[in-house]
Enzyme design. Sequence first.
Site, mmCIF file in Angstrom:
data_model
loop_
_atom_site.group_PDB
_atom_site.id
_atom_site.type_symbol
_atom_site.label_atom_id
_atom_site.label_comp_id
_atom_site.label_asym_id
_atom_site.label_seq_id
_atom_site.Cartn_x
_atom_site.Cartn_y
_atom_site.Cartn_z
ATOM 1 N N TYR A 208 0.817 -1.218 0.000
ATOM 2 C CA TYR A 208 0.000 0.000 0.000
ATOM 3 C C TYR A 208 0.850 1.267 0.000
ATOM 4 C CZ TYR A 208 -4.204 -2.721 0.153
ATOM 5 O OH TYR A 208 -5.212 -3.593 -0.203
ATOM 6 N N ASN B 84 -12.384 2.569 -6.386
ATOM 7 C CA ASN B 84 -11.002 3.030 -6.372
ATOM 8 C C ASN B 84 -10.678 3.684 -5.031
ATOM 9 O OD1 ASN B 84 -10.967 2.171 -9.008
ATOM 10 N ND2 ASN B 84 -11.404 4.199 -9.850
ATOM 11 N N HIS C 276 -14.590 0.915 -1.119
ATOM 12 C CA HIS C 276 -13.498 0.018 -0.728
ATOM 13 C C HIS C 276 -12.447 0.735 0.098
ATOM 14 C CE1 HIS C 276 -14.598 -2.981 -4.165
ATOM 15 N NE2 HIS C 276 -15.420 -3.034 -3.150
ATOM 16 N N CYS D 157 -6.680 1.848 13.125
ATOM 17 C CA CYS D 157 -6.088 0.846 14.013
ATOM 18 C C CYS D 157 -6.644 -0.539 13.659
ATOM 19 C CB CYS D 157 -6.428 1.175 15.475
ATOM 20 S SG CYS D 157 -5.812 -0.091 16.611
ATOM 21 N N GLY E 33 -15.144 1.251 -16.245
ATOM 22 C CA GLY E 33 -13.794 0.785 -15.938
ATOM 23 C C GLY E 33 -13.733 -0.222 -14.817
ATOM 24 N N SER F 10 -14.312 -4.588 -13.927
ATOM 25 C CA SER F 10 -14.462 -5.928 -14.507
ATOM 26 C C SER F 10 -15.699 -6.639 -13.972
ATOM 27 C CB SER F 10 -13.219 -6.767 -14.177
ATOM 28 O OG SER F 10 -13.120 -6.904 -12.758
ATOM 29 N N GLU G 102 -13.181 -3.622 -22.248
ATOM 30 C CA GLU G 102 -13.518 -4.965 -22.766
ATOM 31 C C GLU G 102 -14.765 -5.441 -22.030
ATOM 32 O OE1 GLU G 102 -9.877 -6.854 -21.661
ATOM 33 O OE2 GLU G 102 -10.528 -7.131 -19.601
HETATM 34 C C1 BV8 Z 1 -17.654 -9.025 1.386
HETATM 35 C C2 BV8 Z 1 -9.170 -3.393 -1.730
HETATM 36 C C3 BV8 Z 1 -19.113 -9.807 3.027
HETATM 37 C C4 BV8 Z 1 -8.811 -2.027 -2.098
HETATM 38 C C5 BV8 Z 1 -10.735 -4.710 -2.903
HETATM 39 C C6 BV8 Z 1 -15.144 -15.424 0.784
HETATM 40 C C7 BV8 Z 1 -15.280 -14.733 1.984
HETATM 41 C C8 BV8 Z 1 -15.829 -13.463 2.022
HETATM 42 C C9 BV8 Z 1 -16.233 -12.846 0.848
HETATM 43 C C10 BV8 Z 1 -16.058 -13.545 -0.323
HETATM 44 C C11 BV8 Z 1 -15.540 -14.822 -0.385
HETATM 45 N N1 BV8 Z 1 -15.524 -15.219 -1.698
HETATM 46 C C12 BV8 Z 1 -16.009 -14.224 -2.468
HETATM 47 C C13 BV8 Z 1 -16.343 -13.220 -1.653
HETATM 48 C C14 BV8 Z 1 -16.850 -11.978 -2.043
HETATM 49 C C15 BV8 Z 1 -15.638 -11.097 -2.332
HETATM 50 C C16 BV8 Z 1 -15.491 -11.112 -3.830
HETATM 51 O O1 BV8 Z 1 -16.267 -10.470 -4.508
HETATM 52 N N2 BV8 Z 1 -14.521 -11.877 -4.341
HETATM 53 C C17 BV8 Z 1 -14.386 -11.991 -5.786
HETATM 54 C C18 BV8 Z 1 -12.929 -11.880 -6.192
HETATM 55 C C19 BV8 Z 1 -15.035 -13.308 -6.208
HETATM 56 N N3 BV8 Z 1 -15.959 -9.772 -1.844
HETATM 57 C C20 BV8 Z 1 -15.547 -9.400 -0.630
HETATM 58 O O2 BV8 Z 1 -14.812 -10.056 0.078
HETATM 59 C C21 BV8 Z 1 -16.110 -8.068 -0.184
HETATM 60 N N4 BV8 Z 1 -16.632 -8.192 1.134
HETATM 61 O O3 BV8 Z 1 -18.157 -9.735 0.547
HETATM 62 O O4 BV8 Z 1 -18.025 -8.988 2.685
HETATM 63 C C22 BV8 Z 1 -18.558 -10.932 3.809
HETATM 64 C C23 BV8 Z 1 -17.717 -10.658 4.867
HETATM 65 C C24 BV8 Z 1 -17.234 -11.720 5.626
HETATM 66 C C25 BV8 Z 1 -17.585 -13.030 5.284
HETATM 67 C C26 BV8 Z 1 -18.427 -13.263 4.197
HETATM 68 C C27 BV8 Z 1 -18.911 -12.207 3.455
HETATM 69 C C28 BV8 Z 1 -14.992 -7.034 -0.141
HETATM 70 C C29 BV8 Z 1 -14.673 -6.600 -1.553
HETATM 71 C C30 BV8 Z 1 -13.631 -5.485 -1.531
HETATM 72 C C31 BV8 Z 1 -12.289 -6.087 -1.674
HETATM 73 N N5 BV8 Z 1 -11.293 -5.039 -1.787
HETATM 74 N N6 BV8 Z 1 -9.666 -4.000 -2.919
HETATM 75 C C32 BV8 Z 1 -7.535 -2.029 -2.852
HETATM 76 O O5 BV8 Z 1 -6.593 -2.750 -2.503
HETATM 77 O O6 BV8 Z 1 -7.528 -1.281 -3.829
HETATM 78 S S1 BV8 Z 1 -11.338 -5.264 -4.387
HETATM 79 C C33 BV8 Z 1 -10.442 -4.679 -5.672
HETATM 80 O O7 BV8 Z 1 -11.163 -5.112 -6.831
HETATM 81 C C34 BV8 Z 1 -10.393 -3.183 -5.774
HETATM 82 O O8 BV8 Z 1 -11.124 -2.498 -4.785
HETATM 83 C C35 BV8 Z 1 -11.026 -2.944 -7.119
HETATM 84 O O9 BV8 Z 1 -11.620 -1.737 -7.207
HETATM 85 C C36 BV8 Z 1 -11.993 -4.043 -7.144
HETATM 86 C C37 BV8 Z 1 -12.686 -4.305 -8.417
HETATM 87 O O10 BV8 Z 1 -11.709 -4.348 -9.444
HETATM 88 P P1 BV8 Z 1 -11.917 -3.331 -10.664
HETATM 89 O O11 BV8 Z 1 -11.942 -1.946 -10.134
HETATM 90 O O12 BV8 Z 1 -13.079 -3.773 -11.468
HETATM 91 O O13 BV8 Z 1 -10.555 -3.516 -11.432
HETATM 92 P P2 BV8 Z 1 -10.182 -4.668 -12.440
HETATM 93 O O14 BV8 Z 1 -8.719 -4.604 -12.677
HETATM 94 O O15 BV8 Z 1 -10.791 -5.961 -12.000
HETATM 95 O O16 BV8 Z 1 -10.952 -4.261 -13.788
HETATM 96 C C38 BV8 Z 1 -10.595 -3.070 -14.459
HETATM 97 C C39 BV8 Z 1 -11.456 -3.025 -15.700
HETATM 98 O O17 BV8 Z 1 -11.182 -1.804 -16.374
HETATM 99 C C40 BV8 Z 1 -11.128 -4.140 -16.678
HETATM 100 O O18 BV8 Z 1 -12.344 -4.760 -17.085
HETATM 101 C C41 BV8 Z 1 -10.488 -3.424 -17.876
HETATM 102 O O19 BV8 Z 1 -10.875 -3.984 -19.106
HETATM 103 C C42 BV8 Z 1 -11.059 -2.052 -17.748
HETATM 104 N N7 BV8 Z 1 -10.180 -0.997 -18.256
HETATM 105 C C43 BV8 Z 1 -8.828 -0.939 -18.230
HETATM 106 N N8 BV8 Z 1 -8.418 0.231 -18.762
HETATM 107 C C44 BV8 Z 1 -9.540 0.914 -19.117
HETATM 108 C C45 BV8 Z 1 -10.665 0.137 -18.800
HETATM 109 N N9 BV8 Z 1 -11.931 0.542 -19.034
HETATM 110 C C46 BV8 Z 1 -12.088 1.764 -19.607
HETATM 111 N N10 BV8 Z 1 -11.058 2.574 -19.946
HETATM 112 C C47 BV8 Z 1 -9.781 2.178 -19.713
HETATM 113 N N11 BV8 Z 1 -8.760 2.974 -20.073
#
Ligand code: BV8
Length: 255
Positions: free
Chosen positions: A63, A99, A116, A124, A195, A197, A223
């Site tokens: 970070y 973001n 997020h 803390c 922006g 996925s 995409e």
């Molecule tokens: C929750 C931290 C309830 C910040 C992030 C097991 C236990 C608990 C939960 C889960 C579990 N299994 C699954 C889950 C749910 C889980 C989840 O969704 N997992 C996924 C991977 C399956 N979610 C959670 O855990 C959430 N909490 O559910 O709590 C709970 C609690 C306890 C017990 C049970 C349930 C918490 C989710 C938040 C996680 N924190 N990040 C940081 O470090 O930055 S997530 C991380 O992904 C970022 O925050 C980011 O914003 C987020 C999403 O990603 P995107 O922003 O979409 O970025 P990505 O790269 O994926 O895509 C970019 C896109 O842009 C692409 O499509 C690309 O084509 C496009 N692009 C690129 N360039 C351009 C463009 N588009 C336009 N123009 C361009 N120029």
Amino acid sequence: MNSLQPVDLEGARLLVLTGAGVSAESGLATFRDSNGLWEQHRVEDVASPDGFVRDPALVWKFYSLRREQAKTVEPNAGHRALAEVEKRLEDRFLLVTQNVDGLHQRAGSERVIEIHGSLFRTKCSSCDLQPFDDHATYFERTLPTCDRCAGRGREALLRPDIVWFGEMLDPAHMQAIDAFMRRAAGGPFVFMAVGTSGAVWPAAGLVNLARSLGASTLLVNAEPADNTARFHRFVQARSAEALPALFGLKGVDPR
Ligand code: BV8
């Protein structure tokens, strides 16, 4: 339909959800593109509570590097277009961002919910100390600890005020989003995701709530996303080019 014809916002309420693709145009790495953040690190090692317990120095390095990078880049035309349309729509506009880089606020956006968390806030890992603004970086093995806990004879590490995987989003944020959408349900309501996925929940599910409340839904992404099928309209384009056009904003500095 891939055209960039402006969205009809006449009398409408507009909720925009942004993801890493909007900041990509400022030079910040996304998460899941090639060469993205998750290619360098396993999610569970740097963006989960267990990862922080296992190796807090690695998490603070991850970070801290992102804090340093975010300070070296500028908002782009996509960020500025969103700040512009907020000025036009005022309380009929809400920006929900995944973001954490603060670029929306630096572009002038004020009606922003950072679901997020924020790269530039620290809290803390143990007590309910009020999270505070923090631009410091922590690369050394000696990591920051909580003075409040120390005053109570306990040692507790400070951590980034970020929502990690497996952590709940702030219920107040989800209630504010829900309230905005329900107020919008009575009239013209546009939900736009840009922006992102569509890979991470519950953010990826917001389009479903919007649709259930009668919103017309639009995805702007470089995409197809995991949830493209949930949108009425998909515009495959770069956000910095598409957003000024879709908001009918001439003269938004194209830089
Ligand atoms: C929750 C931290 C309830 C910040 C992030 C097991 C236990 C608990 C939960 C889960 C579990 N299994 C699954 C889950 C749910 C889980 C989840 O969704 N997992 C996924 C991977 C399956 N979610 C959670 O855990 C959430 N909490 O559910 O709590 C709970 C609690 C306890 C017990 C049970 C349930 C918490 C989710 C938040 C996680 N924190 N990040 C940081 O470090 O930055 S997530 C991380 O992904 C970022 O925050 C980011 O914003 C987020 C999403 O990603 P995107 O922003 O979409 O970025 P990505 O790269 O994926 O895509 C970019 C896109 O842009 C692409 O499509 C690309 O084509 C496009 N692009 C690129 N360039 C351009 C463009 N588009 C336009 N123009 C361009 N120029």
